[in-house]
Enzyme design. Structure first.
Site, short mmCIF file in Angstrom:
data_model
loop_
_atom_site.label_atom_id
_atom_site.label_comp_id
_atom_site.label_asym_id
_atom_site.label_seq_id
_atom_site.Cartn_x
_atom_site.Cartn_y
_atom_site.Cartn_z
N ARG A 84 0.82 -1.22 0.00
CA ARG A 84 0.00 0.00 0.00
C ARG A 84 0.85 1.27 0.00
O ARG A 84 0.47 2.30 -0.52
CB ARG A 84 -0.93 -0.01 1.21
CG ARG A 84 -2.10 -0.97 1.00
CD ARG A 84 -3.06 -0.92 2.13
NE ARG A 84 -2.37 -1.05 3.40
CZ ARG A 84 -2.94 -0.94 4.59
NH1 ARG A 84 -4.22 -0.66 4.67
NH2 ARG A 84 -2.26 -1.09 5.70
N LYS A 183 -1.88 -18.67 4.82
CA LYS A 183 -2.91 -18.90 5.83
C LYS A 183 -3.09 -17.62 6.66
O LYS A 183 -2.18 -16.80 6.65
CB LYS A 183 -2.52 -20.07 6.74
CG LYS A 183 -1.31 -19.77 7.65
CD LYS A 183 -1.17 -20.77 8.74
CE LYS A 183 -1.59 -20.23 10.06
NZ LYS A 183 -0.62 -19.38 10.77
N HIS A 213 3.17 -23.53 5.32
CA HIS A 213 4.62 -23.62 5.12
C HIS A 213 5.22 -24.87 5.74
O HIS A 213 6.32 -25.27 5.38
CB HIS A 213 5.32 -22.34 5.60
CG HIS A 213 5.50 -22.22 7.08
ND1 HIS A 213 4.52 -21.75 7.91
CD2 HIS A 213 6.55 -22.51 7.88
CE1 HIS A 213 4.95 -21.75 9.15
NE2 HIS A 213 6.18 -22.22 9.17
N LYS A 217 8.56 -27.91 4.54
CA LYS A 217 9.69 -28.36 5.36
C LYS A 217 10.12 -29.75 4.90
O LYS A 217 9.28 -30.65 4.75
CB LYS A 217 9.31 -28.39 6.85
CG LYS A 217 9.11 -26.99 7.45
CD LYS A 217 8.81 -27.08 8.93
CE LYS A 217 8.30 -25.77 9.49
NZ LYS A 217 9.31 -24.91 10.04
N GLU A 251 6.84 -24.06 20.76
CA GLU A 251 7.61 -22.86 20.40
C GLU A 251 8.09 -22.17 21.67
O GLU A 251 7.38 -22.17 22.68
CB GLU A 251 6.73 -21.88 19.63
CG GLU A 251 6.22 -22.41 18.31
CD GLU A 251 5.53 -21.31 17.54
OE1 GLU A 251 6.19 -20.66 16.73
OE2 GLU A 251 4.33 -21.07 17.78
N ASP A 270 -4.44 -20.90 15.04
CA ASP A 270 -3.17 -20.45 14.46
C ASP A 270 -2.28 -21.63 14.07
O ASP A 270 -1.55 -21.56 13.09
CB ASP A 270 -2.44 -19.55 15.47
CG ASP A 270 -1.13 -19.00 14.92
OD1 ASP A 270 -1.15 -18.49 13.78
OD2 ASP A 270 -0.10 -19.07 15.63
N HIS A 275 -1.01 -26.42 10.51
CA HIS A 275 0.24 -27.20 10.57
C HIS A 275 0.05 -28.56 11.25
O HIS A 275 0.47 -29.58 10.73
CB HIS A 275 1.33 -26.42 11.31
CG HIS A 275 1.49 -25.00 10.83
ND1 HIS A 275 1.41 -24.67 9.50
CD2 HIS A 275 1.74 -23.84 11.48
CE1 HIS A 275 1.61 -23.36 9.36
NE2 HIS A 275 1.80 -22.83 10.55
N LYS A 373 2.92 -21.51 22.83
CA LYS A 373 3.96 -20.46 22.82
C LYS A 373 4.60 -20.39 24.20
O LYS A 373 3.97 -20.75 25.20
CB LYS A 373 3.33 -19.11 22.50
CG LYS A 373 2.58 -19.12 21.17
CD LYS A 373 3.19 -18.16 20.20
CE LYS A 373 2.49 -18.16 18.87
NZ LYS A 373 3.38 -18.43 17.75
C1 BG6 Z 1 2.83 -19.66 11.80
C2 BG6 Z 1 2.09 -19.19 13.00
O1 BG6 Z 1 1.96 -20.21 10.86
O2 BG6 Z 1 3.78 -20.65 12.17
C3 BG6 Z 1 3.04 -18.65 14.04
O3 BG6 Z 1 1.17 -18.16 12.62
C4 BG6 Z 1 4.11 -19.66 14.36
O4 BG6 Z 1 2.35 -18.26 15.22
C5 BG6 Z 1 4.76 -20.20 13.09
O5 BG6 Z 1 5.09 -19.05 15.18
C6 BG6 Z 1 5.69 -21.35 13.40
O6 BG6 Z 1 6.43 -21.69 12.25
P1 BG6 Z 1 7.86 -22.37 12.37
O7 BG6 Z 1 8.24 -22.66 10.96
O8 BG6 Z 1 8.76 -21.39 13.05
O9 BG6 Z 1 7.68 -23.61 13.19
#
Ligand code: BG6
Length: 526
Positions: A84, A183, A213, A217, A251, A270, A275, A373
């Site tokens: 933007r 996502k 993503h 991996k 995490e 999330d 994932h 987290k």
């Molecule tokens: C994202 C989440 O999709 O994946 C995040 O929105 C998260 O909250 C992240 O931290 C984790 O990805 P990775 O590759 O670091 O395990």
């Protein structure tokens, strides 16, 4: 006449577009029977919306730079970046140069290659709804060549539909345009359907690349090879031999400045919705007929549809929600979620679930899932807990046999390894009977493939997008099956008014998360 080398069932809309474009289906394939197209031409122009954002800077541009450095992108290749903020090409390139300094590894960083890469980028500011700006962007993209275009939406999801629509109105979208979306696709089933409908009105399913993503991996892809490239596991991969499965995605990070996105979303939506469920579907799926986008995704979606929904009653026993309070992670003090947020909230930063897959293979096998987290370690891991041997011949008088049921531990990150826990004889003369001990049979992928550069997950996904291979992207029916199950939990939480339980940052979540599995006589593999 160009051939469309696809196996897809062309939509009624798509067929006339193909003929308009002077393309027709390969004479070797029946376009009306097959599915799962991979358009054959590589995209040599990539339009990135949201190019000024964090994901683009941290992941997309460094990945594209790495791919270009390795000669993996078409030549010539052009990136039309859009955001933007108003700025010219040079100003934008400077921001990318800075990002590359931070996010490209020292071994890949090379001033000359960086300069060449920056030359491929131009910038066009675009606000959703501003037709003039879309036209200007389309004109620039057209000026770069007439091959297939790939579009990457790295914007907030609310902009997916207006952006795709704005682009389509310029006439730039054709049957060989590919579109990738980050996502989250929606925040529940109805909203994800809205996004899918809006994008689906402009693109056929095989032109749509929904990014998770985790599928980029290496270690997640390796799960498919581990399961279907080895004779060893398949006969045991079911409820006869497996007691339970654990999937942990832990995490150490907290909100990392994403408070406004995260609050109201929480760990279930999330991380689990995408994932964790993608990992689960690969672990649990039937063998696909072949390694292609249709066969693999057909099997994954069957698993996702077999997940047993939860309700207000079952969420009480089969789910735990946690929220971190202040504490210390890896020796660093961390403020609590509410302090970071600055207001009360019932959003979970930790979730543990006991899930069931109601099908023949997995009947009665619990899948324990957890993610959170501010946990003590960054670790993504799968544990396959086998059942004990049916009869132990090693029993000693007044003592247990010492036999432990086998376990297979697949570590996805940070290090990549596979560990099979086996029973062995402890060396000795056995005067008091045979002594057995559990020993790990280790396959360290980090060591075995130490010479191979580990790629950013986005490198693989971007390359597949440009080449039109949808195998590692999430199909609409998968996303919707994921939401269906997640919605059942969210609704159960609402109806039963299930509150988050506090846990200190740097611990493995609330004690109820531990009780969830220990009640069943098992324990989390930390
Ligand atoms: C994202 C989440 O999709 O994946 C995040 O929105 C998260 O909250 C992240 O931290 C984790 O990805 P990775 O590759 O670091 O395990």
């Amino acid at each position: 006449m160009l051939f469309c080398n696809c196996e897809r069932a062309h939509t009624p809309l798509h067929r006339p577009i193909l003929s308009l474009m002077g393309r027709r289906c390969s004479p070797f394939e029946d376009p009306y029977l097959g599915k799962g197209c991979t358009l054959s031409d590589k995209s040599a122009t990539l339009i990135i919306f949201g190019a000024t954002g964090d994901l683009a800077h941290r992941m997309l541009f460094p990945s594209l730079y790495n791919l270009m450095s390795d000669g993996l992108l078409p030549s010539p290749f052009n990136i039309v970046a859009s955001g933007r903020t108003a700025m010219d090409d040079d100003a934008f390139r400077k921001t990318i140069a800075e990002a590359l300094k931070t996010f490209v590894t020292a071994e890949m960083y090379d001033e000359r290659r960086i300069a060449a890469f920056l030359d491929t980028i131009c910038y066009c500011p675009v606000e959703a709804g501003n037709a003039g700006q879309f036209d200007a962007l389309a004109a620039r993209a057209r000026g770069l060549g007439d091959g297939p275009i790939a579009v990457y939406l790295s914007t907030p999801p609310s902009l997916f539909a207006p952006t795709a629509q704005g682009l389509a109105e310029t006439g730039l979208v054709g049957p060989d345009t590919r579109i990738a979306m980050e996502k989250p696709i929606g925040k529940d089933l109805p909203s994800s359907r809205e996004v899918n409908d809006a994008i689906g009105a402009l693109f056929a399913e095989d032109q749509i690349f929904r990014v998770d993503h985790y599928l980029g991996k290496e270690t997640v892809q390796n799960l498919i090879i581990l399961r279907f490239g080895n004779r060893l596991f398949e006969p045991l991969w079911n409820s006869t031999a497996i007691d339970h499965v654990q999937i942990t995605v832990a995490e150490t990070v907290g909100l990392e400045g994403r408070v406004s996105y995260y609050d109201g979303v929480g760990a279930l939506r999330d991380m689990v919705q995408n994932h964790v469920l993608q990992i689960l579907s690969i672990i649990a799926m039937e063998p696909p007929a072949k390694m292609d986008s249709t066969a693999v995704r057909d099997e994954k979606v069957k698993v996702l549809r077999s997940l047993r929904p939860m309700d207000a009653e079952t969420v009480r026993t089969n789910s735990v929600r946690g929220q971190y309070r202040d504490g210390a992670v890896k020796g660093k003090l961390v403020a609590g979620y509410l302090e970071e947020l600055g207001k009360p909230s019932n959003t979970e930063t930790f979730v543990a679930l006991k899930a069931y897959i109601d099908n023949w293979r997995w009947t009665g096998v619990p899948f324990y899932l957890r993610t959170g987290k501010c946990l003590p370690n960054r670790q993504s891991e799968i544990l396959i807990q086998f059942k004990p041997v049916s009869h132990s011949i090693f029993k000693r008088r007044n003592a247990s046999s010492g036999l432990e049921p086998n376990r297979l531990i697949i570590r996805l990150q940070p290090d990549e390894n596979i560990r099979m826990m086996l029973m062995t004889k402890r060396p000795g003369l056995d005067r008091d009977g045979v002594k057995v001990e559990e020993v790990g049979l280790d396959v360290s992928l980090d060591t075995t493939f130490s010479g191979e550069r580990r790629r950013i997950a986005y490198e693989r996904l971007l390359l597949d997008l440009l080449e039109g291979d949808t195998t590692l992207f999430v199909r609409r029916d998968e996303v919707e099956a994921q939401w269906t199950w997640v919605d059942s939990i969210v609704n159960g939480w609402k109806e039963s008014d299930l509150k988050v339980m506090p846990y200190a940052a740097g611990t493995w979540g609330p004690s109820a998360g531990i009780a969830l599995i220990e009640r069943d006589g098992a324990s989390w593999y930390d």
